[in-house]
Design a protein around this motif. Structure first.
Motif, PDB file in Angstrom:
ATOM      1  N   GLU A 127       8.627  -2.489   8.122  1.00  0.00           N
ATOM      2  CA  GLU A 127       7.617  -2.300   9.157  1.00  0.00           C
ATOM      3  C   GLU A 127       7.789  -0.894   9.693  1.00  0.00           C
ATOM      4  OE1 GLU A 127       6.896  -3.812  13.666  1.00  0.00           O
ATOM      5  OE2 GLU A 127       7.296  -5.362  12.191  1.00  0.00           O
ATOM      6  N   ILE A 128       6.890  -0.010   9.269  1.00  0.00           N
ATOM      7  CA  ILE A 128       7.002   1.397   9.645  1.00  0.00           C
ATOM      8  C   ILE A 128       6.266   1.613  10.955  1.00  0.00           C
ATOM      9  CG2 ILE A 128       6.460   3.753   8.967  1.00  0.00           C
ATOM     10  CD1 ILE A 128       6.554   2.756   6.080  1.00  0.00           C
ATOM     11  N   VAL A 129       6.962   2.122  11.951  1.00  0.00           N
ATOM     12  CA  VAL A 129       6.398   2.314  13.273  1.00  0.00           C
ATOM     13  C   VAL A 129       6.289   3.798  13.560  1.00  0.00           C
ATOM     14  CG1 VAL A 129       6.649   1.823  15.727  1.00  0.00           C
ATOM     15  CG2 VAL A 129       7.451   0.166  14.032  1.00  0.00           C
ATOM     16  N   ASP A 130       5.081   4.284  13.776  1.00  0.00           N
ATOM     17  CA  ASP A 130       4.887   5.676  14.125  1.00  0.00           C
ATOM     18  C   ASP A 130       5.469   5.943  15.508  1.00  0.00           C
ATOM     19  OD1 ASP A 130       3.573   6.215  11.783  1.00  0.00           O
ATOM     20  OD2 ASP A 130       1.595   5.787  12.614  1.00  0.00           O
ATOM     21  N   VAL A 182      -3.010 -12.205  11.564  1.00  0.00           N
ATOM     22  CA  VAL A 182      -3.667 -11.797  10.323  1.00  0.00           C
ATOM     23  C   VAL A 182      -3.526 -10.296  10.123  1.00  0.00           C
ATOM     24  CG1 VAL A 182      -5.884 -11.606   9.136  1.00  0.00           C
ATOM     25  CG2 VAL A 182      -5.302 -13.724  10.316  1.00  0.00           C
ATOM     26  N   SER A 183      -3.720  -9.519  11.197  1.00  0.00           N
ATOM     27  CA  SER A 183      -3.582  -8.065  11.105  1.00  0.00           C
ATOM     28  C   SER A 183      -2.158  -7.679  10.735  1.00  0.00           C
ATOM     29  CB  SER A 183      -3.961  -7.419  12.441  1.00  0.00           C
ATOM     30  OG  SER A 183      -5.301  -7.709  12.783  1.00  0.00           O
ATOM     31  N   HIS A 184      -1.193  -8.356  11.339  1.00  0.00           N
ATOM     32  CA  HIS A 184       0.215  -8.092  11.047  1.00  0.00           C
ATOM     33  C   HIS A 184       0.512  -8.383   9.581  1.00  0.00           C
ATOM     34  CE1 HIS A 184       4.681  -8.802  12.363  1.00  0.00           C
ATOM     35  NE2 HIS A 184       4.558  -7.847  11.462  1.00  0.00           N
ATOM     36  N   PHE A 185      -0.004  -9.490   9.077  1.00  0.00           N
ATOM     37  CA  PHE A 185       0.217  -9.869   7.681  1.00  0.00           C
ATOM     38  C   PHE A 185      -0.354  -8.829   6.731  1.00  0.00           C
ATOM     39  CE2 PHE A 185      -1.562 -11.931   3.870  1.00  0.00           C
ATOM     40  CZ  PHE A 185      -0.393 -12.382   3.279  1.00  0.00           C
ATOM     41  N   LEU A 186      -1.591  -8.390   6.989  1.00  0.00           N
ATOM     42  CA  LEU A 186      -2.230  -7.419   6.103  1.00  0.00           C
ATOM     43  C   LEU A 186      -1.527  -6.068   6.148  1.00  0.00           C
ATOM     44  CD1 LEU A 186      -5.993  -8.240   6.808  1.00  0.00           C
ATOM     45  CD2 LEU A 186      -4.620  -8.903   4.817  1.00  0.00           C
ATOM     46  N   SER A 188       1.628  -5.563   6.924  1.00  0.00           N
ATOM     47  CA  SER A 188       2.936  -5.712   6.303  1.00  0.00           C
ATOM     48  C   SER A 188       2.838  -5.685   4.789  1.00  0.00           C
ATOM     49  CB  SER A 188       3.596  -7.024   6.760  1.00  0.00           C
ATOM     50  OG  SER A 188       3.859  -7.000   8.143  1.00  0.00           O
ATOM     51  N   ARG A 189       1.785  -6.303   4.239  1.00  0.00           N
ATOM     52  CA  ARG A 189       1.576  -6.260   2.787  1.00  0.00           C
ATOM     53  C   ARG A 189       1.384  -4.824   2.321  1.00  0.00           C
ATOM     54  NH1 ARG A 189       0.121 -10.502  -0.425  1.00  0.00           N
ATOM     55  NH2 ARG A 189      -1.248  -9.128  -1.600  1.00  0.00           N
ATOM     56  N   GLY A 190       0.709  -4.026   3.159  1.00  0.00           N
ATOM     57  CA  GLY A 190       0.498  -2.634   2.799  1.00  0.00           C
ATOM     58  C   GLY A 190       1.769  -1.810   2.798  1.00  0.00           C
ATOM     59  N   MET A 191       2.806  -2.282   3.525  1.00  0.00           N
ATOM     60  CA  MET A 191       4.072  -1.559   3.599  1.00  0.00           C
ATOM     61  C   MET A 191       5.039  -1.950   2.492  1.00  0.00           C
ATOM     62  SD  MET A 191       3.917   0.596   6.015  1.00  0.00           S
ATOM     63  CE  MET A 191       2.143   0.786   5.907  1.00  0.00           C
ATOM     64  N   ARG A 192       4.702  -2.993   1.702  1.00  0.00           N
ATOM     65  CA  ARG A 192       5.620  -3.419   0.655  1.00  0.00           C
ATOM     66  C   ARG A 192       5.824  -2.293  -0.350  1.00  0.00           C
ATOM     67  NH1 ARG A 192       6.412  -9.027   0.844  1.00  0.00           N
ATOM     68  NH2 ARG A 192       4.971 -10.047   2.263  1.00  0.00           N
TER      69      ARG A 192
END
Length: 205
Positions: A127-130, A182-186, A188-192
């Motif tokens: 989980e990348i946090v700016d 749902v937003s968190h899930f999507l 997070s998938r993008g950060m894999r």
């Protein structure tokens, strides 16, 4: 190689991530060891590249792609110094360290790198946090606190919150949590690490 075994039924238990046992290395990686491996962006890029390739890669190709990602460039546009810096760093430090941990197999003489079963079975994501963002854990805590306050004020008859009954606030909060989940899930998938050819972190370089 032996495959990783998980003590949980829902996926890999990173506290007991197994690595090959036939080379005298540790049988498992602890949570701290895994996080230490992934704390370095260059090592994350190594895993990203090897996952995309799905086979052993050469050190030279690996170094070029990692250097391109780090410099927000393309392989043909890299300078000789940029290639050499990453190549030397991978060869002398990062790959031996990852090999010792059992995440990759690095043949220094042949210049070949390959992910182990332990790494390929671990569904790694970060989980990348700016610097201007907040962690999701704080976000959910905030929603919970605000929700409790709103429902409490509505129950006490405080206006204008009492205009909406507690049941209405509850439905609103459930909807908010649903959309957030749902937003968190999507996201997070993008950060894999294996979800795209280019690491999501490259956009933030």
């Amino acid at each position: 190689m032996s495959k990783s075994q998980s003590r949980s039924t829902g996926g890999i238990d990173i506290d007991q991530l197994r690595v090959p046992e036939d080379d005298g290395r540790n049988e498992s990686l602890t949570r701290d060891e895994i996080f230490e491996m992934l704390s370095n962006r260059r090592r994350r890029f190594v895993i990203q590249y090897l996952k995309n390739e799905e086979e052993a890669g050469t050190l030279s190709d690996l170094a070029e792609h990692v250097a391109a990602w780090e410099n927000d460039s393309t392989v043909p546009e890299l300078s000789a110094s940029e290639r050499k810096t990453v190549y030397s760093s991978l060869q002398q430090f990062h790959l031996p360290k990852m090999d010792d941990a059992g995440i990759v197999e690095f043949d220094r003489r042949a210049g070949v790198v390959e992910l182990t079963d332990a790494a390929s079975e671990l569904d790694i994501y970060l989980e990348i946090v700016d610097q201007y963002d907040i962690p999701w854990s704080f976000y959910y805590m905030g929603i919970s606190a605000i929700g409790a306050i709103l429902v409490g004020l509505a129950s006490l008859g405080v206006q204008p919150f009492a205009a909406i009954p507690p049941a209405g606030w509850t439905v609103f909060l459930l909807g908010t949590f649903g959309v957030s989940s749902v937003s968190h899930f999507l996201l997070s998938r993008g950060m894999r690490l294996e979800s795209a050819e280019t690491p999501a972190e490259v956009d933030d370089v």
